[in-house]
Design an enzyme around this catalytic site. Structure first.
Site, PDB file in Angstrom:
ATOM      1  N   TYR A  39       0.835  -1.188   0.000  1.00  0.00           N
ATOM      2  CA  TYR A  39       0.000   0.000   0.000  1.00  0.00           C
ATOM      3  C   TYR A  39       0.875   1.245   0.000  1.00  0.00           C
ATOM      4  CZ  TYR A  39      -2.918   3.679   2.114  1.00  0.00           C
ATOM      5  OH  TYR A  39      -3.571   4.861   2.386  1.00  0.00           O
ATOM      6  N   ASP A  54       0.581  14.706   6.407  1.00  0.00           N
ATOM      7  CA  ASP A  54      -0.533  14.435   5.509  1.00  0.00           C
ATOM      8  C   ASP A  54      -1.630  15.460   5.770  1.00  0.00           C
ATOM      9  OD1 ASP A  54      -2.387  13.296   3.835  1.00  0.00           O
ATOM     10  OD2 ASP A  54      -2.785  11.559   5.100  1.00  0.00           O
ATOM     11  N   ASP A  81      -3.010   5.487  -2.242  1.00  0.00           N
ATOM     12  CA  ASP A  81      -3.845   6.543  -1.676  1.00  0.00           C
ATOM     13  C   ASP A  81      -4.062   7.613  -2.748  1.00  0.00           C
ATOM     14  OD1 ASP A  81      -5.002   8.573  -0.188  1.00  0.00           O
ATOM     15  OD2 ASP A  81      -3.597   8.410   1.483  1.00  0.00           O
ATOM     16  N   ASP A  83      -6.189  10.218  -1.963  1.00  0.00           N
ATOM     17  CA  ASP A  83      -6.742  11.309  -1.155  1.00  0.00           C
ATOM     18  C   ASP A  83      -8.222  11.523  -1.491  1.00  0.00           C
ATOM     19  OD1 ASP A  83      -4.343  11.808   0.270  1.00  0.00           O
ATOM     20  OD2 ASP A  83      -3.535  12.848  -1.466  1.00  0.00           O
ATOM     21  N   HIS A 108      -7.722   4.205  -3.267  1.00  0.00           N
ATOM     22  CA  HIS A 108      -8.883   4.606  -2.474  1.00  0.00           C
ATOM     23  C   HIS A 108      -9.060   6.110  -2.552  1.00  0.00           C
ATOM     24  CE1 HIS A 108      -6.799   6.226   1.121  1.00  0.00           C
ATOM     25  NE2 HIS A 108      -6.048   5.132   1.166  1.00  0.00           N
ATOM     26  N   GLU A 110     -11.433   9.300  -0.804  1.00  0.00           N
ATOM     27  CA  GLU A 110     -12.188   9.617   0.407  1.00  0.00           C
ATOM     28  C   GLU A 110     -13.131  10.791   0.185  1.00  0.00           C
ATOM     29  OE1 GLU A 110      -8.734  12.276   2.573  1.00  0.00           O
ATOM     30  OE2 GLU A 110      -8.416  10.152   2.106  1.00  0.00           O
ATOM     31  N   CYS A 118      -4.795  13.749   7.430  1.00  0.00           N
ATOM     32  CA  CYS A 118      -4.744  12.379   7.930  1.00  0.00           C
ATOM     33  C   CYS A 118      -6.056  12.001   8.594  1.00  0.00           C
ATOM     34  CB  CYS A 118      -3.592  12.240   8.922  1.00  0.00           C
ATOM     35  SG  CYS A 118      -3.594  10.679   9.845  1.00  0.00           S
ATOM     36  N   ARG A 155     -13.597   5.408   0.488  1.00  0.00           N
ATOM     37  CA  ARG A 155     -13.362   5.649   1.915  1.00  0.00           C
ATOM     38  C   ARG A 155     -14.257   6.786   2.406  1.00  0.00           C
ATOM     39  NH1 ARG A 155      -7.567   7.862   4.317  1.00  0.00           N
ATOM     40  NH2 ARG A 155      -8.473   9.521   5.586  1.00  0.00           N
ATOM     41  N   GLU A 187     -13.280   4.788   7.677  1.00  0.00           N
ATOM     42  CA  GLU A 187     -12.129   5.233   8.454  1.00  0.00           C
ATOM     43  C   GLU A 187     -12.553   5.571   9.883  1.00  0.00           C
ATOM     44  OE1 GLU A 187      -9.093   5.079   9.008  1.00  0.00           O
ATOM     45  OE2 GLU A 187      -8.102   6.593   7.745  1.00  0.00           O
ATOM     46  N   ASN A 209      -8.299  -0.055   8.417  1.00  0.00           N
ATOM     47  CA  ASN A 209      -7.052   0.695   8.498  1.00  0.00           C
ATOM     48  C   ASN A 209      -6.522   0.600   9.926  1.00  0.00           C
ATOM     49  OD1 ASN A 209      -5.020   2.314   7.450  1.00  0.00           O
ATOM     50  ND2 ASN A 209      -6.079   4.220   7.910  1.00  0.00           N
TER      51      ASN A 209
END
Length: 311
Positions: A39, A54, A81, A83, A108, A110, A118, A155, A187, A209
């Site tokens: 990942y 992040d 990721d 974002d 992924h 989000e 983060c 996500r 998450e 996660n």
């Protein structure tokens, strides 16, 4: 190849464990260890490329470039990721196209606002559900147009966002799956009861996660996650924390002990399965390229120069 392999791994009965890596070097180490999937961590990417956290400081091209280089150096599928897709639904269209071109197995996306941060720090906000659904629909359409085997993970950060709760997060996760996501990623559940509820109420392959002491989601053993209905687990900053801890320890020794500590670093490296730096980094492959494609007199340099044998 990588995308079909990732789908097969998600479908298997055993939980798919994915360590986070932040660059091609840490990806190469994970490859040697023998993980089936790795990942690309957003937090680690930000730290390794800029030295900053992040907090939405990296751009899409920077993230895509890192993902491409990690997949190039890996022999297993890479989940990256992406974002929040770096904007609205139209931005998501380009984002997914770029990650597909980068060759990674999946991403992924989000539902945070911009700039994102983060998923285990305070201050997160999420966009309206309808807008987020549209972004996932856009991502799914690009997947279907460019490569149906590309894995799209949706996500939601609603559980820990301002004004959010687990009910909202579960509702969003199911809506994102209905919009075309392959995997759901809620998450920030705070305990095993919440994790179990996600397993019961989200109708899709599930990702957990595992951040432990660095955030709100506890350590959970792989067998238990399988029992709770999960298919994948991320250890997002495993390589990043290991790198920081090891470099700090060794450089502190070098500062205080001098040459003895440097010798210890060399010995410790030699005792790892990685063993030889030049072989690990791929020098023998470079030499083979030279033999295959360059004039034969190029090989004379190996008999008339000093240094480690990289053949």
């Amino acid at each position: 190849m990588y995308r079909e392999r990732l789908r097969d791994l998600i479908d298997q009965d055993e939980l798919l464990q994915c360590p986070g890596v932040h660059d091609p070097l840490t990806a190469a180490v994970a490859d040697v260890v023998g993980f089936d999937t790795i990942y690309m961590t957003g937090y680690g990417t930000s730290l390794s490329k800029t030295g900053y956290p992040d907090a939405g400081l990296l751009t899409m091209p920077e993230m895509v470039e890192n993902a491409k280089n990690i997949q190039e150096r890996s022999s297993v599928p890479v989940i990256a990721d992406a974002d929040n897709g770096y904007g609205n639904a139209t931005n998501v269209v380009r984002t997914v196209r770029e990650y597909v071109k980068a060759g990674v197995a999946g991403i992924h996306i989000e539902d945070q606002t911009f700039p994102k941060r983060c998923g285990h720090t305070k201050g997160r906000k999420v966009i309206p559900k309808a807008e987020a659904v549209g972004k996932i629909r856009a991502a799914a359409d690009v997947r279907d147009e460019r490569d149906e085997s590309f894995v799209l993970i949706a996500r939601t950060d609603a559980r820990g966002a301002v004004g959010g709760d687990l009910d909202d997060a579960i509702g969003r996760a199911n809506a994102y799956v209905d919009a075309g996501a392959d995997v759901a990623f809620v998450e920030g559940p705070v305990d095993e009861d919440e994790i179990a509820r996600i397993g019961r109420e989200v109708d899709a392959p599930l990702l957990y996660n595992c951040v432990g002491e660095l955030g709100t989601s506890p350590y959970v053993e792989p067998d238990r996650l399988t029992e709770l209905g999960f298919d994948l687990v991320l250890y997002p900053v495993a390589s990043t924390l290991a790198t920081i801890a090891a470099v700090h320890e060794r450089l502190s020794g070098l500062k205080s002990e001098g040459m003895d500590a440097l010798v210890d670093i060399d010995r410790a490296f030699a005792e790892t399965p990685v063993g030889d730096l030049h072989e690990f980094s791929g020098f023998p492959e470079v030499v083979e390229w030279e033999r295959r494609y360059m004039p034969s007199d190029e090989q004379e340099k190996y008999g008339d120069s000093l240094g480690d044998d990289v053949e």
